[in-house]
Every structure is written in structure tokens, then in C-alpha cells.
Design a protein around this motif. Structure first.
Motif, PDB file in Angstrom:
ATOM      1  N   GLU A 135     -31.232 -17.559   8.170  1.00  0.00           N
ATOM      2  CA  GLU A 135     -31.471 -18.616   8.085  1.00  0.00           C
ATOM      3  C   GLU A 135     -32.751 -18.732   8.045  1.00  0.00           C
ATOM      4  O   GLU A 135     -33.178 -18.306   9.274  1.00  0.00           O
ATOM      5  CB  GLU A 135     -30.454 -19.779   9.014  1.00  0.00           C
ATOM      6  CG  GLU A 135     -29.003 -19.368   9.031  1.00  0.00           C
ATOM      7  CD  GLU A 135     -29.036 -20.523  10.435  1.00  0.00           C
ATOM      8  OE1 GLU A 135     -28.402 -21.613  10.391  1.00  0.00           O
ATOM      9  OE2 GLU A 135     -29.634 -20.288  11.439  1.00  0.00           O
ATOM     10  N   ASN A 136     -33.359 -19.499   7.609  1.00  0.00           N
ATOM     11  CA  ASN A 136     -34.636 -20.038   7.493  1.00  0.00           C
ATOM     12  C   ASN A 136     -35.426 -18.128   7.203  1.00  0.00           C
ATOM     13  O   ASN A 136     -36.962 -18.937   7.644  1.00  0.00           O
ATOM     14  CB  ASN A 136     -35.526 -21.109   8.516  1.00  0.00           C
ATOM     15  CG  ASN A 136     -34.185 -22.076   8.163  1.00  0.00           C
ATOM     16  OD1 ASN A 136     -34.654 -23.232   7.543  1.00  0.00           O
ATOM     17  ND2 ASN A 136     -33.358 -21.979   9.188  1.00  0.00           N
ATOM     18  N   GLY A 137     -35.119 -17.793   6.717  1.00  0.00           N
ATOM     19  CA  GLY A 137     -36.079 -16.365   6.430  1.00  0.00           C
ATOM     20  C   GLY A 137     -35.664 -15.451   7.806  1.00  0.00           C
ATOM     21  O   GLY A 137     -36.844 -14.487   7.434  1.00  0.00           O
ATOM     22  N   ILE A 138     -35.085 -15.416   8.838  1.00  0.00           N
ATOM     23  CA  ILE A 138     -35.028 -15.357   9.490  1.00  0.00           C
ATOM     24  C   ILE A 138     -34.089 -14.876  10.179  1.00  0.00           C
ATOM     25  O   ILE A 138     -32.540 -15.475   9.838  1.00  0.00           O
ATOM     26  CB  ILE A 138     -35.725 -16.630  11.361  1.00  0.00           C
ATOM     27  CG1 ILE A 138     -36.685 -17.348  10.784  1.00  0.00           C
ATOM     28  CG2 ILE A 138     -35.199 -15.654  12.083  1.00  0.00           C
ATOM     29  CD1 ILE A 138     -37.238 -18.364  11.594  1.00  0.00           C
ATOM     30  N   GLN A 139     -33.077 -13.633  10.666  1.00  0.00           N
ATOM     31  CA  GLN A 139     -32.360 -12.943  11.049  1.00  0.00           C
ATOM     32  C   GLN A 139     -31.788 -14.031  12.528  1.00  0.00           C
ATOM     33  O   GLN A 139     -32.550 -13.733  13.509  1.00  0.00           O
ATOM     34  CB  GLN A 139     -32.007 -11.695  11.031  1.00  0.00           C
ATOM     35  CG  GLN A 139     -30.829 -10.583  11.689  1.00  0.00           C
ATOM     36  CD  GLN A 139     -31.150  -9.447  12.108  1.00  0.00           C
ATOM     37  OE1 GLN A 139     -31.669  -8.797  11.545  1.00  0.00           O
ATOM     38  NE2 GLN A 139     -29.918  -8.980  12.303  1.00  0.00           N
ATOM     39  N   CYS A 140     -30.479 -14.081  12.244  1.00  0.00           N
ATOM     40  CA  CYS A 140     -29.745 -15.052  13.905  1.00  0.00           C
ATOM     41  C   CYS A 140     -29.269 -13.858  13.805  1.00  0.00           C
ATOM     42  O   CYS A 140     -28.856 -13.440  14.270  1.00  0.00           O
ATOM     43  CB  CYS A 140     -29.110 -16.096  12.922  1.00  0.00           C
ATOM     44  SG  CYS A 140     -28.281 -16.985  14.781  1.00  0.00           S
ATOM     45  N   ARG A 141     -30.207 -13.869  15.723  1.00  0.00           N
ATOM     46  CA  ARG A 141     -29.834 -12.702  16.392  1.00  0.00           C
ATOM     47  C   ARG A 141     -28.698 -13.054  17.998  1.00  0.00           C
ATOM     48  O   ARG A 141     -28.217 -13.071  18.492  1.00  0.00           O
ATOM     49  CB  ARG A 141     -30.982 -11.821  16.603  1.00  0.00           C
ATOM     50  CG  ARG A 141     -31.265 -11.060  15.498  1.00  0.00           C
ATOM     51  CD  ARG A 141     -32.551 -10.326  15.616  1.00  0.00           C
ATOM     52  NE  ARG A 141     -32.400  -8.955  16.630  1.00  0.00           N
ATOM     53  CZ  ARG A 141     -32.180  -8.253  16.328  1.00  0.00           C
ATOM     54  NH1 ARG A 141     -31.280  -7.762  15.297  1.00  0.00           N
ATOM     55  NH2 ARG A 141     -31.560  -7.011  17.913  1.00  0.00           N
TER      56      ARG A 141
END
Length: 151
Positions: A135-141
Motif C-alpha cells: 500500500e502506498n508503495g510500502i510493503q505491509c509487514r
């Protein structure tokens, strides 16, 4: 817009719920354990949220979703406030919610609604979800946990 509890014979709006949580298994699990509320405009379901009891005094807001065509109009905020009032009316002292580290707008929304960050569960989405979520260019971790005292 009206908000009401989903009737027992009604099926939860899965397509909306999957907007907020891509795991069908997890969605089906917490909709069985919790109470689903739907938002309607002129009889059309446009939003949903689910609350699930955790302990005798704590409830969790598990999913908040608005039809993509109606997002950005403050309807999600109305659902979050409704969930807080429902939890308070049911006698709970605390409401919790969790969201992904990459869910920037959701993190802002919950804080605007009075939630405060409690903790972070590192690698939650890596351990519990089969697909990689971005999401938003960020991996959801990581799961960011927030809560609000209701008393």
C-alpha cells in the motif's frame, strides 16, 4: 446514510470487507465471531464494519470499509465513530483496532477518531497472509495496534 446491525439471515458484504482485509479466511472468521454493521444509502450497502469481543471489557474494531466510489467523503469516519458509540453502549471500557504499517490514511483516521497507538506486532502480515500486501508503495509487514478508553 443509515447504519444498522446485519440481520442473522443476511450475508455480510464480502466484496466490501475484502477492501479492508484481503484474507477471505480471516474475514469469514471474524464475521462469524463478531457483529457486523452495514451503512446504507437508499437501500444500497455502501459501508461496513465489524466489532468482535476480546475480553469482558474490551472489544476490537476488525474491519471498516466504504465503497471505493464513495471514499474520501468522511463516511469511514462516521462508521468509526458509530463503532465507538456501539461499544460504549454495550458496556465495553476499551475499543481496540489494528492496521498495517503501510495503511497511512487508516492510521490517520483512527487517530483523528481518538485512538492512540499502543503497540506494533512485527511481521504480522508476513506470518498471517499468503500474498504480499503493498500500500502506498510500502510493503505491509507490521500490525500497528491502537486503542481508546471508553469510560
Amino acid at each position: 446514510m443509515s447504519i444498522r446491525k446485519l440481520e442473522i439471515e443476511e450475508n455480510p458484504p464480502l466484496s466490501l470487507l475484502l477492501l479492508a482485509d484481503p484474507s477471505r479466511e480471516m474475514v469469514e472468521d471474524y464475521t462469524r465471531r463478531g457483529v457486523t454493521y452495514i451503512a446504507e444509502i437508499l437501500g444500497n450497502v455502501i459501508g461496513v464494519y465489524v466489532i468482535v469481543p476480546l475480553e469482558h471489557d474490551t472489544i476490537e474494531l476488525k474491519n471498516v470499509a466504504i465503497d471505493e466510489r464513495l471514499q474520501g467523503q468522511g463516511l469511514g469516519k462516521l462508521l468509526v465513530h458509530h463503532s465507538i458509540e456501539e461499544a460504549r453502549g454495550l458496556g465495553y471500557q476499551k475499543i481496540e483496532v489494528g492496521t498495517g504499517n503501510s495503511s497511512i490514511s487508516q492510521l490517520a483516521l483512527y487517530q483523528k477518531c481518538g485512538f492512540r497507538i499502543d503497540s506494533i506486532e512485527k511481521d504480522f502480515f508476513i506470518k498471517h497472509y499468503k500474498e504480499v500486501i503493498v500500500e502506498n508503495g510500502i510493503q505491509c509487514r507490521d500490525m500497528v495496534r491502537l486503542s481508546q478508553c471508553l469510560t
